[in-house]
Every structure is written in C-alpha cells, then in structure tokens.
Scaffold this motif. Structure first.
Motif, PDB file in Angstrom:
ATOM      1  N   ASN B   8       0.918  -1.240   0.102  1.00 20.90           N
ATOM      2  CA  ASN B   8      -0.062  -0.141  -0.031  1.00 20.90           C
ATOM      3  C   ASN B   8       0.769   1.250  -0.169  1.00 20.90           C
ATOM      4  N   ILE B   9       1.903   1.219   0.577  1.00 16.92           N
ATOM      5  CA  ILE B   9       2.822   2.175   0.671  1.00 16.92           C
ATOM      6  C   ILE B   9       3.172   2.626  -0.628  1.00 16.92           C
ATOM      7  N   GLY B  12       0.100   3.977  -2.568  1.00 16.90           N
ATOM      8  CA  GLY B  12      -0.222   5.499  -2.021  1.00 16.90           C
ATOM      9  C   GLY B  12       0.557   6.548  -2.129  1.00 16.90           C
ATOM     10  N   ASN B  13       1.764   6.133  -2.788  1.00 13.06           N
ATOM     11  CA  ASN B  13       2.903   6.904  -3.250  1.00 13.06           C
ATOM     12  C   ASN B  13       3.442   7.683  -2.091  1.00 13.06           C
ATOM     13  N   GLY B  14       3.395   6.678  -1.217  1.00 15.45           N
ATOM     14  CA  GLY B  14       4.087   7.267   0.570  1.00 15.45           C
ATOM     15  C   GLY B  14       5.525   7.517   0.129  1.00 15.45           C
ATOM     16  N   ILE B  15       6.456   6.919  -0.329  1.00 17.66           N
ATOM     17  CA  ILE B  15       7.604   7.334  -0.255  1.00 17.66           C
ATOM     18  C   ILE B  15       7.952   8.747  -1.231  1.00 17.66           C
ATOM     19  N   ALA B  16       7.319   8.778  -2.114  1.00 14.84           N
ATOM     20  CA  ALA B  16       7.398  10.196  -2.959  1.00 14.84           C
ATOM     21  C   ALA B  16       6.722  11.481  -2.100  1.00 14.84           C
ATOM     22  N   ILE B  17       5.592  11.146  -1.413  1.00 15.71           N
ATOM     23  CA  ILE B  17       5.209  12.122  -0.691  1.00 15.71           C
ATOM     24  C   ILE B  17       6.217  12.568   0.511  1.00 15.71           C
ATOM     25  N   THR B  18       6.660  11.487   1.010  1.00 17.65           N
ATOM     26  CA  THR B  18       7.556  11.702   2.149  1.00 17.65           C
ATOM     27  C   THR B  18       8.930  12.570   1.596  1.00 17.65           C
TER      28      THR B  18
END
Ligand code: NA
Ligand code: NA
Ligand code: NA
Lengths: 375, 123, 375, 123, 375, 123
Positions: B8-9, B12-18
């Motif tokens: 999901n990370i 959900g684009n988590g790394i990029a957002i971070t």
C-alpha cells in the motif's frame, strides 16, 4: 518525481503573475503607511496583510480564496458580502461616540448634510462614465467617507465592485490629512479661518439618552433603507448613554468591534486578488473616489459660508470640511488648520458636530440609494 | 483486524510524498532561516543608505538609583496606577466607561474631545 | 401511562450502551488529568466535558448531537468541520507569540523542520495499515503536535476521522512531559545534555515587524495550502509587533481565542459519540499517533546531533526535541531536563526557537499534504 | 477605454436621484436638528409639569483644596485602586475571578452573595 | 418627480400603521422601564430598541426585517430561531453562578422543582384555550421564568410564537418585584415570614468542582432534551470552579455573554413587527404568562410549607418563591420581604438555593416537553 | 374569540404530560439533591481510603493586626497594584501588551520567557 512535479505545479511561484506582484507591493505599501506613518493602522494593517494573503496565487482545486465556496476565507468574507459586519461596527462606534458636541449646536448638523453632495455628484460622474445606476450608486457612496457604509451599500447594489470600493474608501479616509488641507485653504480666506466660535452649552444626561431614540425614529421613518446601519449606531449609543448597560456598551466598543474589524479588514484585503481587482473599472473607481472626497469637502465648506450669510454668530467655515465624516480624522485636520492660523483657536469640539452628523448623513444617503436602486 | 501490507505504501505514493514533503518543509524553513539571518544586515545597509545615524540617543539615559522621597513614591505609584488603568480593559476607549454626573461639562478649554476615541478609525 | 412510557423510552438510561459508559469514563479521565494534574487544562476541560455531552445517548427524532442537522451542537461543530476555528486560534497564537528567540538564532529553525519527519513516516505507516492516502495524511499530521493544524487538515482530507485525530493529537500534546523525556535520555549522552549555549543577540523592533511579513510570503509561495493557517499566525504576530494595533492584538489573544477555544474543544469532545468513535480505526490512530510523537522527537534530536558535526558552537541536542511544536510544553520539558543535569543551564529560550519553528513546519507540512492529496 | 457619455446620466435618472437624495438627506438632518434644538425646552416643560424642582443639590459641593495628610493620600490611592479594579476587566462579575482557598466560607453575616453577579438578569 | 414619488412610496411614513405606532410605544415603554426604573436593563434596553427597529415599516423588495431572507437582521435572528444563543447565554451564566448556596443545603433544591408546576398547569390552560400541544408547551415554559430556556423551547416547538413568548417571559421577569410580593404575603403568615434559617455549612472546593459534572450526568440521562442547555450551564460552571481555566471562564461570563445578549435581545425585539405580533394569540400568551408566574410562585411557597410539616429545622416559606428562577431578582424579592418583617433576617443566600435549582428545573422541564411534543 | 374548551386538555394529553413532567422534574432534582448531600461523605470516605490526612496546615496562619509602618503601606499598595494588574484585562498574556523599547533584550539570565504565555496550550 511525479509527486514533486505535481507539488511544484501547485506552488505559488509558478502561478505568480505581475498582477499579483503589483498587488503584493500595494499591500506592503498599506502596511508601511500604517506602521511607519501611523495612518489609520487599525484598518490598514488588516487590509494590507489581507492583500498579501489574497494575492498568493492559490492552486486550482483547493478552496483557499474568498471566492472559493467552502473555503475558510469565504466564510469570513460572508460577513462582508452579506453586509453583516458594517452594522456591527456601527454598533461599536455608537457605543464609543459622544454626540454632545452635536447636541449643543444643532445648526452645525446641516453641514453634515451638505457634504453628502459628494455622494450624488460622484454618482452622476459614474453614470457618465458608463457604470450602471447600481454601480454608480455604490461608487458614489465612497464620497460618504465612511468605510462600513460603503461596504454595506456595495454589498447590496454592486457586490462585484465591493473590493475596489472598500479599498478606495479606506485609502482616502487614511489620506484625509493629505487631501483636505489644500481644498480648505483654497476655499477660505484668512479672516474666515480665524473665526472663533463660542463654547457651546452643556448637554444634560437626559438629552443624551433621549437623542439616540428620537434620532433613530426620524432617520428610520425618512429612509427605512438606513434602518440597520443607523439603528445599530444609535442602539450602541443608547447602550453607552443610558448608563444602566455599561457592560454591554463596553463589550460592544471593545471585544465585539475589534473582532469584527479584524475579520472585515482581513477579508476585504483578501478579496483584492489581482485577477479580479486589476481592471480598468478599479482605476476609474479610484479616480471617482478621490473626486468624491474633494467634492464632499467643498460642499461642506461652501455650505458653511452660505450659512454665514444668515447667521449673526458666524461659523468658522473650516468646520464644514468635517462634514464628510472620516471620524475623527477630518475633525482633527480642521482643528490643526485652525490652530496653524491662531494657536488659541480650539475647533475640535465644534468640528465634531458636523463630523458625526456626516456619519448619519451618509447612512441616510446609503438608505436612499438602496431604496431607489434596489430593483 | 490489523493488516500490515507494505505494498500500500507504494500504491499510495508514500515514499514520494515523504521525500517531496520533507524537501519542501526543509526548503521553506531554510529560506526563513536565511531571511532572518540576513535581516539585520539588510536593515543596517538600508540605514547606511539613508545616511542618518540617529545613534547616541539611548545611551544618555542612565538610571540613578538614589533614595526616593515620600512625595516621589506617591507620585510613582499614582503614575503607574494611572498609566496602567488607562490601558486596561479597553485601551483607548476605556475613558468613556465612567458614569458621568448629570450636568458635567463636556467642554474643555483645550478643545480636547472627552469621549470619542482618539484613534477610532471606524467611521 | 403511555406518555410516561413514551418519555422513558426517550430517557438516556434506556439507550445507554457500554460504549457510552466507556467514553464517559474517558471524559472523566480527561477532566481529572486537566484539573488534578494540570495537563493542558484550557483544552482538556472543554474536550472532556464535551465527551460527556456527546455520549449522553440522544433520542431519535430530536436534533441534539453534532451529527444531527439543525442541532445547536451541529452549528458550533460547523466551525470545526469546515476548518474555520483553527485559523482563528492561530490568529490568537500569533498575537501572543514572541518570535525573538527564533530571530536571534536562525540555524535552530532547521530543528523545527527535522521534527516533521514524524508526520511523513506516520503517513507511510498508516498507508501500510490499509488507510487511504487521504486518511493516512490526516493521521500523519498528528506528528505535527499541533492541535489546530491537525483539525484543519483532517477537516479537509478525512472528516470522518476528525474526532479521533483531534483527540489523539490533544491527548499526546498533554502527555508530552511523559512521552518525550525517556526518548531524550536514550538518544543523548550526559556530555551532550550538559552543553551550554551562548545567550543570543538582541532583536530589534524592526526585525520583529518585518519578520512576519517576509516569512508569510516565503511560506505562502512555497506551500499555498498552508496560506490560511500561516497567514493568520503571522497576521496575529504583526498585529502584536507593529505596536500600532495593540487593541486588535489584545482582543485576538484574549476574547477571540478564548471564545474559539471553548467552542472548538467542547464540540470536538461532543463529536466523540461512542457509536462513531469506538472503532478499530480509532485504536490504530491512537497507536500511530503515539508513534508519530516518538519519531518526531527522535527526528529533532538526531538532526541536532547531525548539525553538531558541522558547527563550531555546539547545540545542546535536547532542544531538538522541542522541534515537535506542542508549544510551550516541549520547550519546558527540554528546559527541565537540562536543569536536572546542570541547574545552571537555562535552555528555555533556546528551545523556543525550534518550538515555534515546529509550528510553522507542521503548517507547511499540512499545506503540502493538502495540495498533494486533495484530489 | 474611458467613454464619457453624459446621456447616461439622464437614462440612469442621475439628476432626479441627486435632487431627491439631497432633499431627503437635508430633511432628515434638518428634522434631527430641530429635534435636538427643541429637546431642552421640551424637557424643562416636562419638568414644570411634574412641579418638582430638585435643584440646588449640585451646587452644595465645593472643592476644598487643602493640604492632604499622609493617611489621606494613602486612602485616596487605595480607593482609586479599589474602584477602578472593581470595574476593569469584567465589571460586575470580576470579583469572581479570584482563586478561592479550598475551604473559604461563602457565607457572610450580612447575607451578601459573594459571586453571583448583583445584576445578572440572564436567567 | 417619479423618483421622488418612488422614494416617498418607500418611506416609512406611508406604511406606518396604528399597529406599528402601538408597538413603538411598547418599545419606548420597555426603554423607560429599563432606564428610569432600572428593571433588568441588560435585557430590556436591547429588546426595547429592537422593538423600535422592528416596527419601522420596511419597503417591499428590500431585505430589512428579521423575516426577510438575506437581511442582516435575519442572520442575527438565526441565532435565536435555531436556538443557538440560549445555550451560549447559559454557558456565561454557568461561569458566573456560585452553586455553593445550593450545595450546602440540598433539601432546598426541591423547592426549585415544585415551582415548575407553573409550566405544566399553564400548558393545560393553553390547551383548553385551543392552542396545539406544541404551542401549549412553548407557552407553558414562560412559567419557567427563564428567558433563554423559553426562547430555546419556543424555537423548537412553536417558532411562530417565539416573539410573543420571549417578550412575555422577559417582561414578567422584569416585573418579578411587582408580581411576587402580594402572592407571598397572601400565602404566608407573619410567623412563617419571621423564621430564621441557620447559616449553612461551608462547601469545599472539591465539591464545587465535582458538582457540575455529576449534576450534568444526572440531568442529561434523565432528560436528554435538556442536554444542551444544562450541558452548557454546567460546562460554564466547571470552567469557573476548576480554577485551572480562569481565562476561559472569564471570557465566557464577559465578552461572550455580552455579545450574545446584545444580539439576542436586539433581534428578539426586532421580531415583534406589528403585522406578526399584534394577534389575539399574543394577548392570550401574555395572560397565560402572567398566570404561569403566579402559579409557579404559589407552587414554590406551598411546597415549602408542605416540607415544613416534616422538617425539624423549619424553612422560611418565603424562599419557596425563589424557586421560579428569575435569577437573582426573585431571590432578592424574598430577601427584601424577609427584611421588612425582621431587618436582622438575611434570606438572600438561602433563597439562592431554590433560585438556581429553579434554573435547572425549568431546563429539565423544557427537555421533557421537547421530547414529548417534538413529533 | 377566546374559546375555553376543556376537552382539548384530554385530546392534547395535558394531564399525562403534567404528571409525567412533574414526576421527572422532581426525580431529577431529587437525584441531584441526594447527590450533593452524599458528596461530602463520599469525599471524606475517599480521603480515608488514601490514608493521607493533610490537615493542620491552614490553622497555622494567624492574622496579626499590628500597626503598619510607612514602607509596609507602600509595599502593600504596590503589591496589590502589581498583582491585580497582572491579571486584569488579559490574565496570563497581558504582560505582552506593553510597548517595548526598540532594543530591549528579550533575554533574561534566569531563562524565563518574556512574552509567550506560560500556559498557552494552543499549539
Ligand atoms: Na459622511
Ligand atoms: Na510541529
Ligand atoms: Na425556573
């Protein structure tokens, strides 16, 4: 990478236009005038900072500006666009105004009527320049030299011009010490400026209590459109003068008016987004606004000279200039000019009479324009 | 109940957002940091432009701690009292709260307004 | 008899579930913490009493709870659900915050940036646990340790989680004196904790006036989504620092912020009805929230140690922990821990720099998340 | 860009609005002027109706500017302090702000309420 | 000429009816009572001036009155018609009320229950006179002698009668010193009026803190309909008694309650436009309202005499009259009547117990009526 | 105009509402009455549970009404002035209202914050 790109395309720098930069400079100028020159800081600081906020380009799809439904600023601006804030400010003004100067010298009241010619001649000018009658009425009210009244009437007659009209009205009110003196000098002789006026009689507590009630009934019946503004003004004054509602008067002239002033100034400033504000119309409105202040000042002074033709106890025609409202700045301008000619001549209290009468006069004027032009 | 699904990370684009997020936060506060560290130099440079050095005005005030006399103490207390009360509650407008005797003169030989705020800019 | 029956079927006792009882106990715990332990009483008393009100089971057909359209509580909650209250609170905070500590030591600002890693790592954790990106963003902002910012972003991205996120944020902010010290001890050596920092330079009045204007333009252009929160914060600060608008600043930091705090706390509390609040999601949010505070604290401390590698004048790494915001509690925690090692070491003012920078940092973070996730 | 077309004035009814408007503004303020100039006479006529002349009460107060003694000065300062603080901040309710010791008696032999406002009319 | 005509047809004079003149005289009477007689000035001055504003006939097509959608007064009146203002006033009342008198003498609480018989007998009377059950419930609440409660319930059950009910409730509350004494004299013997009551025990800080929490849970569970009013009352009281939220309590009992009182009184007054207000129903409501005050007073006094049958330490039955609420006027009436018989008899604090209990009692009553009649 | 029709009382459920209503009002206030009458016992029982009797702390303070000296009076007036003004207007934040001289040091050797509220919990 995509996210970074997406973010940068949402950054203010990308969408910043020259218009925005210009308006930000205007906002900075307002802040400088207020903080360095001390011109009406209670209004120009909120408006100036609001201009900065309103001209940070916002991202499409995000509810940020006063024009985006559902944004925080739109909820605050609701009090401006529906005309709710101006009557509340009038409530506080009423609770801090002393009408004694006017009560003790009833004939000076007429000077406050004469200065309203600025409103109507500006309306004619605006019509000639192609504005619709509704727009012309809202522009004319700048000549009332009364911020809340101008915002109230614009909200009712020409909401799309509200920002320009409000900014023009407040700018010129701050510039009263610059605009009025040359006109006053031009239209009066040295002898006239030297006229001393007799100290007026004392005003009893009962007169001060009965006045707001009676004056409200007169204004309300003559111009029902002014009912809300005038009603709140005299209601606040009654809270103050009745002496039995001190705590309400105190809150009205402190917490309440301060909160409304912050929200009104800030959101009016934030409504001046360059995309909406930088139009030829705005420039015309600023030109007409300056004219209306000049005409109003002339109207007051000339009418004072006209009254002197009939009066035994002459009026110092300078105090006619205070009829434009812009309380209490124009009264102070009159006082200072009087003192420059004769340091022993104290015109301040005399000038307060047309000054507060001018507030009533422009509210009546707004009521008339609303009634005639609402259709 | 708790399902830990690292996939999901990514969706959900988590790394990029971070990464973007921390980059922007840092650049924002770095710019503020640079702005405030250059502010004093900017201001003194502006002052030099104006060529007006209004210095040596503050240094003249030197506190003299001598013994105070009786009237001086009274005066000091009263002054503080006056100044503070002037402001407390309602700042400039506060003067108007007082009940006025029925026939008080609102007139005053120096032409001062009694109760309209000196700085009311509302109307 | 029928009426009696009808009434009893409308009584709270009949509908009271275990969930309601549990939440009422939570409310009582909040009140106890606030009144007996003095943890953030200005927030926990309103929230705690609001929890009691929100968990009295209401009768079907009557508009009582924050979720019933047309109820009084729904009108008050409108200010929360539309994100209107948080900017007004920021206005008051701005009018009571002194940025001097930060102005005199610009490099400490970066600690306030580093601590925001808590926001983004929590977002990743929330994504991994199955929350949607919008929900994950709203949960991550708990790591900003800033109540108004958390409520603002939740209202925009995940309104259905607003109650849990707000309660988690305020709970952990109240528990900062419990959460942070062990982490601070773990990550620093005794030598580091003993570092004394030089008293910073004096800050001129002009710097303090120009700062809010310049800083707003930087933040607004870099992250327009933070415009409203940051705008109000710096607008309030300008009202305070300009010295010409004292009465507005005074009202903003007293009557205005108090009224909004009462209404916000009470209605956030009242939104925690057990039927909506007691879900597995809420438990996850509380776990993630605790994590985010720990990560943010670590982020700040470790970045301070990293900066020490390059600096000649070493920073006491404890003050990195103040970068999480939670003004001014985390700064006070830092100060107390510093004094425990060396009673002559006064870290409070130094800690205020990352502390207020952390407020700005998390508002920027919220702006970014809103921009990226709004679609 | 700027088109000056005086015909608009007529079609927009400008002259009529101006004349009516100024007429109404003047009549409104003229009525107010007449009202306030007749107010003192009206009031004294009402007083005569009531046949009660409660005069000669104010004139009895004559300010005696004698030298003040030490205790008088203290008393004066304290009185002003007391009166002003009574009012400042929250007027009538302000008394209630004080923290109270845990076991203070709220009872008072003269039967005075301690903290409910003397004029609270709200409920 | 046409414009002049158009304007005069829009002037108030043209549309002024006898009804408007009558209502304006009522408004002037309210102002006179408030300012000259000092009867409840904080309420009657706003209401009285509001009546003047509401009865200036407005022009068709202009949004002026509280009933015109989009008018300023309609936005202010929204807080009345949706029942938002009453709970906010209760918040402020809570923050200024000291429940110590009640805490130290628990059995006097029952007098505050007995006086609520006025509510229900009036309801029966109103039903008999042909009002619907909803209208009858709203009219009955006048007997609660509690302005905010009356407005709240009318807004929920019979919005079209709100103006009349509010005016009746506030009028009779102002007239408590006129209405109650004859009834009190009639129902008590001289010996009863001479009864002295022992000074009650001291109340600890902890009791005062726990009381609002416990009492709210009791009231909320027994009558959820009273949740909002009672919740705000006890929330305000907790803000005051907890001693850790002084600044919030201070704002609640000053700026907040003052602002709401101004807006509530003014807009309730302005809702009494003769066209809506001068109906046979209004006259019936005033008659029933007077009756309800009398019944409530009797109820309190007779129940006190009934309790004396069982008590060793006799109650002075005068204090039963304070059970009608009308805080603190009815308690003061009791005190004065006690002192007339025996100048050494201080009943004020004793009378405060049923007085504040009456507030709780009528809020519970309102909650019951709402629950039963909402369908 | 006025029609008195007692039948409406029955159709409107008047008697039932009155009986229920008064029953509930009485039970509500009776419960409150019982609650507050049992509160002191409950609290003292809780105190006994805790086994901590922190008594005899208040009795030590005895008011000594001796003649006050001049400096003591000044100190008393100043103290009251200070304490009251500290609170009036804006309680904790009020300190920040003062205008500050342009170059005042915000630094203070004891590490105290000058103008951020000591209890601001908002952010
Ligand atoms: Na004017
Ligand atoms: Na933060
Ligand atoms: Na009652």
């Amino acid at each position: 990478m995509e996210t970074l790109n997406q973010f940068f395309s949402g950054t203010g720098f990308v969408h910043l236009s020259w218009g925005h930069v210009l308006m930000i400079l205007v906002g900075l100028a307002f802040l400088t005038l207020a903080i360095v020159k001390d011109y009406e800081p209670l209004l120009l600081v909120p408006i100036g900072f609001g201009i900065l906020v309103g001209n940070i380009p916002s991202v499409s799809g995000m509810a940020l500006s006063v024009y985006d439904p559902g944004s925080v600023l739109s909820y605050i601006y609701f009090g401006v666009s529906e005309g709710i804030f101006p009557p509340l400010i009038f409530l506080g003004i009423g609770a801090m105004t002393d009408f004694s100067a006017m009560l003790s010298n009833p004939k000076l009241v007429l000077l406050g009527a004469a200065a309203q010619i600025g409103i109507f001649l500006t309306l004619i000018g605006a019509l000639a320049l192609g504005f619709t009658p509704q727009e012309a009425g809202a522009i004319g009210i700048i000549g009332g030299a009364d911020g809340p009244t101008a915002i109230f009437l614009s909200a009712k007659l020409a909401p799309h011009l509200l920002g320009s009209i409000a900014i023009a009205a407040y700018s010129y009110m701050a510039l009263v010490p610059v605009i009025q003196p040359p006109i006053m000098k031009l239209l009066t002789t040295r002898e006239e400026r030297l006229i001393r006026m007799a100290p007026p009689r004392q005003v009893s507590k009962r007169e001060r209590i009965i006045f707001p009630i009676g004056a409200f009934l007169i204004c309300g019946l003559i111009a029902p459109g002014s009912m809300v503004l005038i009603g709140m003004l005299f209601f606040g004054n009654l809270l103050k003068e009745s002496l039995v509602t001190d705590r309400l008067a105190n809150t009205a002239r402190n917490a309440l008016i301060d909160i409304v002033t912050i929200l009104l100034g800030f959101s009016v400033g934030a409504s001046t987004n360059a995309d909406y504000f930088l139009t030829p119309q705005s420039i015309l409105i600023f030109v007409l606004g300056a004219l209306s202040f000049c005409i109003a000042t002339c109207g007051g002074i000339l009418f004072a000279k006209f009254m002197n033709l009939f009066l035994r106890q002459k009026i110092n025609p300078l105090i006619g200039a205070a009829g434009v409202s812009a309380v209490p700045d124009s009264a102070r301008v009159v006082h200072n000019m009087g003192q420059k000619e004769d340091p022993g001549n104290f015109l301040l209290m005399h000038a307060m009479a047309p000054n507060v009468a001018g507030v009533i006069g422009s509210a009546i004027g707004a009521g008339i324009l609303w009634t005639v032009l609402v259709h | 109940m708790i399902q830990f699904s690292p996939s999901n990370i990514l969706t959900g684009n988590g790394i990029a957002i971070t990464l973007t997020g921390m980059l922007i936060v840092f650049s924002g506060l770095l710019l503020i940091s640079l702005f405030i560290s250059s502010l004093p130099r900017l201001l003194s440079w502006l002052d030099q432009l104006k060529q007006k050095t209004p210095a040596a005005t503050d240094s003249s005030i030197s506190a003299q701690a001598t013994e105070l006399t009786e009237p001086e103490i009274h005066a000091a207390i009263s002054l503080v009292l006056h100044l503070e009360l002037e402001r407390c509650g309602g700042d400039l407008q506060r003067i108007t709260i007082h009940e006025r005797p029925a026939m008080a003169s609102f007139w005053n030989p120096r032409g001062q307004m009694r109760s309209l705020s000196d700085r009311s800019p509302y109307a």
